[in-house]
Design a protein around this motif. Structure first.
Motif, PDB file in Angstrom:
ATOM      1  N   LEU A  68       0.682  -1.148   0.041  1.00 53.10           N
ATOM      2  CA  LEU A  68      -0.054   0.081   0.025  1.00 53.10           C
ATOM      3  C   LEU A  68       0.976   1.341  -0.164  1.00 53.10           C
ATOM      4  CD1 LEU A  68      -2.776   1.245   0.195  1.00 53.10           C
ATOM      5  CD2 LEU A  68      -2.598   1.168   2.559  1.00 53.10           C
ATOM      6  N   TYR A  69       2.091   1.091   0.697  1.00 52.62           N
ATOM      7  CA  TYR A  69       2.795   2.407   0.675  1.00 52.62           C
ATOM      8  C   TYR A  69       3.416   2.585  -0.555  1.00 52.62           C
ATOM      9  CZ  TYR A  69       7.009   5.093   1.652  1.00 52.62           C
ATOM     10  OH  TYR A  69       7.951   6.102   1.819  1.00 52.62           O
ATOM     11  N   LYS A  70       3.842   1.621  -1.531  1.00 54.67           N
ATOM     12  CA  LYS A  70       4.251   1.625  -2.719  1.00 54.67           C
ATOM     13  C   LYS A  70       3.462   2.287  -3.611  1.00 54.67           C
ATOM     14  CE  LYS A  70       7.783  -1.916  -2.429  1.00 54.67           C
ATOM     15  NZ  LYS A  70       8.160  -3.302  -2.621  1.00 54.67           N
ATOM     16  N   SER A  71       2.037   1.790  -3.353  1.00 57.55           N
ATOM     17  CA  SER A  71       0.926   2.196  -4.324  1.00 57.55           C
ATOM     18  C   SER A  71       0.311   3.494  -4.305  1.00 57.55           C
ATOM     19  CB  SER A  71      -0.013   1.223  -4.582  1.00 57.55           C
ATOM     20  OG  SER A  71      -0.823   0.897  -3.190  1.00 57.55           O
ATOM     21  N   PRO A  74      -1.196   8.605   0.386  1.00 56.53           N
ATOM     22  CA  PRO A  74      -2.067   9.358   1.446  1.00 56.53           C
ATOM     23  C   PRO A  74      -2.777   8.102   1.920  1.00 56.53           C
ATOM     24  CG  PRO A  74      -1.725  10.546  -0.812  1.00 56.53           C
ATOM     25  CD  PRO A  74      -1.067   9.400  -0.962  1.00 56.53           C
ATOM     26  N   THR A  75      -3.440   6.911   1.183  1.00 55.29           N
ATOM     27  CA  THR A  75      -4.113   5.984   1.696  1.00 55.29           C
ATOM     28  C   THR A  75      -3.184   5.399   2.736  1.00 55.29           C
ATOM     29  OG1 THR A  75      -5.277   5.742  -0.238  1.00 55.29           O
ATOM     30  CG2 THR A  75      -5.515   3.963   1.301  1.00 55.29           C
ATOM     31  N   TRP A  76      -1.974   5.105   2.493  1.00 60.16           N
ATOM     32  CA  TRP A  76      -1.292   4.407   3.596  1.00 60.16           C
ATOM     33  C   TRP A  76      -1.070   5.103   4.794  1.00 60.16           C
ATOM     34  CZ3 TRP A  76       3.525   5.792   6.190  1.00 60.16           C
ATOM     35  CH2 TRP A  76       3.883   4.616   6.692  1.00 60.16           C
ATOM     36  N   ILE A  77      -0.925   6.507   4.720  1.00 63.72           N
ATOM     37  CA  ILE A  77      -0.937   7.369   5.920  1.00 63.72           C
ATOM     38  C   ILE A  77      -2.309   7.193   6.929  1.00 63.72           C
ATOM     39  CG2 ILE A  77      -0.622   9.727   6.945  1.00 63.72           C
ATOM     40  CD1 ILE A  77       1.137  10.507   4.394  1.00 63.72           C
ATOM     41  N   PHE A 127     -12.756   8.700   9.056  1.00 62.24           N
ATOM     42  CA  PHE A 127     -13.588   9.634   8.270  1.00 62.24           C
ATOM     43  C   PHE A 127     -12.934  10.064   6.914  1.00 62.24           C
ATOM     44  CE2 PHE A 127     -14.410  14.104   7.005  1.00 62.24           C
ATOM     45  CZ  PHE A 127     -15.537  14.033   6.946  1.00 62.24           C
ATOM     46  N   VAL A 128     -11.436  10.171   7.062  1.00 64.95           N
ATOM     47  CA  VAL A 128     -10.750  10.111   5.656  1.00 64.95           C
ATOM     48  C   VAL A 128     -10.921   8.991   4.964  1.00 64.95           C
ATOM     49  CG1 VAL A 128      -8.664  10.514   4.655  1.00 64.95           C
ATOM     50  CG2 VAL A 128      -9.115  11.997   6.521  1.00 64.95           C
ATOM     51  N   LEU A 129     -11.008   7.756   5.387  1.00 66.95           N
ATOM     52  CA  LEU A 129     -10.992   6.587   4.425  1.00 66.95           C
ATOM     53  C   LEU A 129     -12.536   6.514   4.055  1.00 66.95           C
ATOM     54  CD1 LEU A 129      -8.866   4.201   6.782  1.00 66.95           C
ATOM     55  CD2 LEU A 129      -8.375   5.162   4.755  1.00 66.95           C
ATOM     56  N   ILE A 130     -13.422   6.906   4.672  1.00 64.14           N
ATOM     57  CA  ILE A 130     -14.743   6.918   4.116  1.00 64.14           C
ATOM     58  C   ILE A 130     -14.836   7.943   3.081  1.00 64.14           C
ATOM     59  CG2 ILE A 130     -17.243   7.468   4.671  1.00 64.14           C
ATOM     60  CD1 ILE A 130     -16.681   6.495   7.467  1.00 64.14           C
ATOM     61  N   MET A 131     -14.505   9.057   3.147  1.00 58.63           N
ATOM     62  CA  MET A 131     -14.490  10.268   2.346  1.00 58.63           C
ATOM     63  C   MET A 131     -13.962   9.668   1.047  1.00 58.63           C
ATOM     64  SD  MET A 131     -16.511  12.285   3.362  1.00 58.63           S
ATOM     65  CE  MET A 131     -16.440  13.427   1.974  1.00 58.63           C
ATOM     66  N   ARG A 132     -12.711   9.106   1.260  1.00 60.17           N
ATOM     67  CA  ARG A 132     -11.814   8.678  -0.209  1.00 60.17           C
ATOM     68  C   ARG A 132     -12.756   7.578  -1.121  1.00 60.17           C
ATOM     69  NH1 ARG A 132      -9.432   3.630   0.216  1.00 60.17           N
ATOM     70  NH2 ARG A 132      -7.954   3.054  -1.594  1.00 60.17           N
ATOM     71  N   ARG A 133     -13.840   6.881  -0.247  1.00 60.43           N
ATOM     72  CA  ARG A 133     -14.578   5.878  -1.009  1.00 60.43           C
ATOM     73  C   ARG A 133     -15.495   6.584  -1.820  1.00 60.43           C
ATOM     74  NH1 ARG A 133     -13.392   0.674  -1.117  1.00 60.43           N
ATOM     75  NH2 ARG A 133     -12.295  -0.177   0.787  1.00 60.43           N
ATOM     76  N   ILE A 134     -16.040   7.594  -1.062  1.00 58.59           N
ATOM     77  CA  ILE A 134     -17.348   8.422  -1.663  1.00 58.59           C
ATOM     78  C   ILE A 134     -16.606   9.508  -2.727  1.00 58.59           C
ATOM     79  CG2 ILE A 134     -18.833  10.354  -0.962  1.00 58.59           C
ATOM     80  CD1 ILE A 134     -19.156   9.051   1.806  1.00 58.59           C
ATOM     81  N   VAL A 135     -15.492  10.068  -2.427  1.00 57.92           N
ATOM     82  CA  VAL A 135     -15.144  11.081  -3.349  1.00 57.92           C
ATOM     83  C   VAL A 135     -14.294  10.592  -4.849  1.00 57.92           C
ATOM     84  CG1 VAL A 135     -13.694  13.311  -3.471  1.00 57.92           C
ATOM     85  CG2 VAL A 135     -15.148  12.933  -1.594  1.00 57.92           C
ATOM     86  N   VAL A 136     -13.349   9.816  -4.211  1.00 58.60           N
ATOM     87  CA  VAL A 136     -12.493   9.228  -5.331  1.00 58.60           C
ATOM     88  C   VAL A 136     -13.349   8.449  -6.200  1.00 58.60           C
ATOM     89  CG1 VAL A 136     -10.318   8.302  -6.043  1.00 58.60           C
ATOM     90  CG2 VAL A 136     -10.335   9.372  -3.702  1.00 58.60           C
TER      91      VAL A 136
END
Length: 253
Positions: A68-71, A74-77, A127-136
């Motif tokens: 995940l770090y390589k790919s 931001p998601t990794w963090i 919250f950020v991980l949920i928004m990632r699934r909604i926005v991206v």
């Protein structure tokens, strides 16, 4: 000894039922992982050349999420922050059982503050991980209902846990703390006492039970499944060592 109330009886039934489903469910999932035929080498290249190297690769995924770090950094963090804070909170919940003594140790306030910080980090990360699934858009396209469900459930658990510290008065929180230890002891020794009756605590406890119940049927099982993943745990040595699995003959290809 104080007689058990109806609420406690209901939660005792729920707790033991959930525990039984969790243990049986996890064992069955592990059995399924272990007996799934792996007829060919399908390691993800570049892969280690030895079995020890492959095992180290799996540990790298478990502790550092290397792929995940390589790919996607931001998601990794935020994914890493969530996992670290979540497991610290689990450890602190167990540790609290031993450090909540009378009198309290001088450092107990720092222990509580550390838990609150972990809880806040966990909720923000989720919250950020949920928004990632909604926005991206690309992530939204591949997201399923259960992907949102587990993230929302975890965030609600975090919010309910934090609310105990922010919404309750110190006196009310002390009552919960004093009742919780004997209740948890009773679950292990079968010497039952009443569960804390505060509504916020019962909401937090109920959500945790839902999470434990859901784990064997969800993607959360990846914390065990990663060790059985053939793309990660196989060494790239098909020439040096013949690959053969007896149960592969049962497959119709």
């Amino acid at each position: 000894m104080e007689p058990l109330n109806v609420t406690t009886a209901i939660y005792l039934f729920i707790t033991y039922s959930v525990g039984l489903v969790f243990v049986i469910g996890v064992v069955l999932r592990i059995y399924k992982y272990a007996t799934t035929p792996q007829p060919i080498k399908i390691m993800l290249t570049p892969a280690p050349l030895t079995k020890s190297g492959a095992f180290a690769r799996v540990l790298g995924e478990v502790f550092f999420f290397k792929s995940l770090y390589k790919s996607n950094k931001p998601t990794w963090i935020f994914g890493y922050l969530f996992h670290i804070s979540f497991f610290l909170l689990i450890a602190m919940h167990f540790a609290r059982h031993f450090v909540y003594t009378n009198p309290l140790p001088s450092w107990y306030n720092y222990f509580v503050i550390s838990g609150i910080v972990c809880g806040i980090v966990m909720v923000i990360s989720l919250f950020v991980l949920i928004m990632r699934r909604i926005v991206v858009e690309r992530v939204k396209f591949i997201s399923l209902f259960q992907d949102y469900l587990i993230l929302i459930l975890l965030m609600l658990i975090g919010i309910a846990g934090l609310s105990l510290n922010f919404a309750l008065t110190p006196a009310a929180l002390t009552v919960v703390d004093k009742q919780l230890g004997p209740y948890m002891d009773g679950l292990l020794t079968f010497k039952f006492t009443n569960i804390p009756s505060n509504p916020l605590f019962l909401i937090h406890y109920t959500l945790v039970m839902l999470l434990i119940l859901y784990i064997p049927f969800s993607k959360v099982m990846h914390f065990i499944g990663i060790f059985f993943s053939p793309t990660r745990n196989m060494a790239d040595n098909p020439i040096e060592e013949r690959y053969y699995r007896p149960n592969a003959k049962d497959l119709s290809i």
